[in-house]
Structures are given as structure tokens and as C-alpha cells.
Write a protein that holds these residues in place. Structure first.
Motif, PDB file in Angstrom:
ATOM      1  N   UNK A 197      -8.608 -28.231  26.734  1.00  0.00           N
ATOM      2  CA  UNK A 197      -8.334 -28.291  28.127  1.00  0.00           C
ATOM      3  C   UNK A 197      -7.429 -29.577  28.478  1.00  0.00           C
ATOM      4  N   UNK A 198      -7.327 -30.566  27.450  1.00  0.00           N
ATOM      5  CA  UNK A 198      -6.318 -31.391  27.527  1.00  0.00           C
ATOM      6  C   UNK A 198      -5.026 -31.245  26.497  1.00  0.00           C
ATOM      7  N   UNK A 199      -4.812 -30.108  26.199  1.00  0.00           N
ATOM      8  CA  UNK A 199      -3.777 -29.762  25.658  1.00  0.00           C
ATOM      9  C   UNK A 199      -3.641 -29.808  23.863  1.00  0.00           C
ATOM     10  N   UNK A 200      -5.017 -30.212  23.465  1.00  0.00           N
ATOM     11  CA  UNK A 200      -4.749 -30.414  22.031  1.00  0.00           C
ATOM     12  C   UNK A 200      -4.721 -29.119  21.339  1.00  0.00           C
ATOM     13  N   UNK A 201      -4.425 -28.995  19.894  1.00  0.00           N
ATOM     14  CA  UNK A 201      -4.460 -27.723  19.194  1.00  0.00           C
ATOM     15  C   UNK A 201      -5.910 -28.087  18.561  1.00  0.00           C
ATOM     16  N   UNK A 202      -6.874 -27.203  18.632  1.00  0.00           N
ATOM     17  CA  UNK A 202      -8.236 -27.337  18.299  1.00  0.00           C
ATOM     18  C   UNK A 202      -8.442 -26.323  17.037  1.00  0.00           C
ATOM     19  N   UNK A 203      -9.005 -26.801  15.959  1.00  0.00           N
ATOM     20  CA  UNK A 203      -9.269 -26.181  14.783  1.00  0.00           C
ATOM     21  C   UNK A 203     -10.758 -26.449  14.717  1.00  0.00           C
ATOM     22  N   UNK A 204     -11.597 -25.254  15.106  1.00  0.00           N
ATOM     23  CA  UNK A 204     -13.253 -25.369  15.262  1.00  0.00           C
ATOM     24  C   UNK A 204     -13.586 -24.906  14.093  1.00  0.00           C
ATOM     25  N   UNK A 205     -14.608 -25.397  13.372  1.00  0.00           N
ATOM     26  CA  UNK A 205     -15.344 -24.722  12.130  1.00  0.00           C
ATOM     27  C   UNK A 205     -16.942 -24.464  12.578  1.00  0.00           C
ATOM     28  N   UNK A 206     -17.331 -23.537  11.958  1.00  0.00           N
ATOM     29  CA  UNK A 206     -18.722 -23.310  12.346  1.00  0.00           C
ATOM     30  C   UNK A 206     -19.153 -22.152  11.324  1.00  0.00           C
ATOM     31  N   UNK A 207     -20.476 -22.189  10.966  1.00  0.00           N
ATOM     32  CA  UNK A 207     -21.181 -21.106  10.259  1.00  0.00           C
ATOM     33  C   UNK A 207     -21.291 -19.871  10.996  1.00  0.00           C
ATOM     34  N   UNK A 208     -21.244 -19.805  12.376  1.00  0.00           N
ATOM     35  CA  UNK A 208     -21.413 -18.606  13.043  1.00  0.00           C
ATOM     36  C   UNK A 208     -20.003 -18.231  13.717  1.00  0.00           C
ATOM     37  N   UNK A 209     -19.513 -17.017  13.451  1.00  0.00           N
ATOM     38  CA  UNK A 209     -18.313 -16.376  14.079  1.00  0.00           C
ATOM     39  C   UNK A 209     -18.620 -16.183  15.624  1.00  0.00           C
ATOM     40  N   UNK A 210     -19.860 -15.454  15.989  1.00  0.00           N
ATOM     41  CA  UNK A 210     -19.905 -15.251  17.223  1.00  0.00           C
ATOM     42  C   UNK A 210     -19.901 -16.308  18.200  1.00  0.00           C
ATOM     43  N   UNK A 211     -20.354 -17.747  18.095  1.00  0.00           N
ATOM     44  CA  UNK A 211     -20.062 -18.911  18.896  1.00  0.00           C
ATOM     45  C   UNK A 211     -18.684 -19.099  18.936  1.00  0.00           C
ATOM     46  N   UNK A 212     -17.884 -19.086  17.873  1.00  0.00           N
ATOM     47  CA  UNK A 212     -16.685 -19.443  17.869  1.00  0.00           C
ATOM     48  C   UNK A 212     -15.745 -18.533  18.869  1.00  0.00           C
ATOM     49  N   UNK A 213     -16.154 -17.164  18.694  1.00  0.00           N
ATOM     50  CA  UNK A 213     -15.647 -16.406  19.660  1.00  0.00           C
ATOM     51  C   UNK A 213     -15.680 -16.663  21.388  1.00  0.00           C
ATOM     52  N   UNK A 214     -16.917 -17.214  21.527  1.00  0.00           N
ATOM     53  CA  UNK A 214     -17.404 -17.677  22.822  1.00  0.00           C
ATOM     54  C   UNK A 214     -16.390 -18.891  23.244  1.00  0.00           C
ATOM     55  N   UNK A 215     -16.455 -19.733  22.326  1.00  0.00           N
ATOM     56  CA  UNK A 215     -15.857 -21.050  22.397  1.00  0.00           C
ATOM     57  C   UNK A 215     -14.197 -20.741  22.792  1.00  0.00           C
ATOM     58  N   UNK A 216     -13.665 -19.801  21.963  1.00  0.00           N
ATOM     59  CA  UNK A 216     -12.392 -19.655  21.998  1.00  0.00           C
ATOM     60  C   UNK A 216     -11.912 -18.936  23.443  1.00  0.00           C
TER      61      UNK A 216
END
Length: 52
Positions: A23-42
Motif C-alpha cells: 500500500x505504500x508502494x513497495x515491491x513485496x516478495x511474500x514467502x509462505x508454505x501455503x499458496x492459497x493464502x498468498x493468492x488472497x494476500x496478492x
């Protein structure tokens, strides 16, 4: 441009941090064991910034 590496970005505090950085314009690299949650965060990040 700022870059942020967020571990545990699929939910909870990690997702909130990833969304806040995006939200502040940063490029975010998100790591997680669960792909489903990353899709929601994206989706949250995209809707708050207008980009993916």
C-alpha cells in the motif's frame, strides 16, 4: 523503490505487513508454505495499490 521480503505472508501478521508495504508502494516478495493464502494476500495488495 523499496523492496520488502515478508516471511509468513499468507496470513495473520505477515499478510498485514505485506499488504501495508504494498500500500505504500513497495515491491513485496511474500514467502509462505501455503499458496492459497498468498493468492488472497496478492488480491488484497492489488486492490489497495491498483497493481499486482
Amino acid at each position: 523503490m523499496q523492496r520488502a521480503l515478508v516471511i509468513g505472508a499468507s496470513g495473520g501478521v505477515g499478510a498485514a505487513i505485506a499488504t501495508a508495504f504494498a500500500g505504500r508502494g513497495a515491491e513485496v516478495i511474500g514467502l509462505s508454505r501455503a499458496q492459497d493464502g498468498l493468492d488472497v494476500t496478492d488480491v488484497r495488495s492489488t486492490s489497495s495499490t491498483g497493481t499486482s
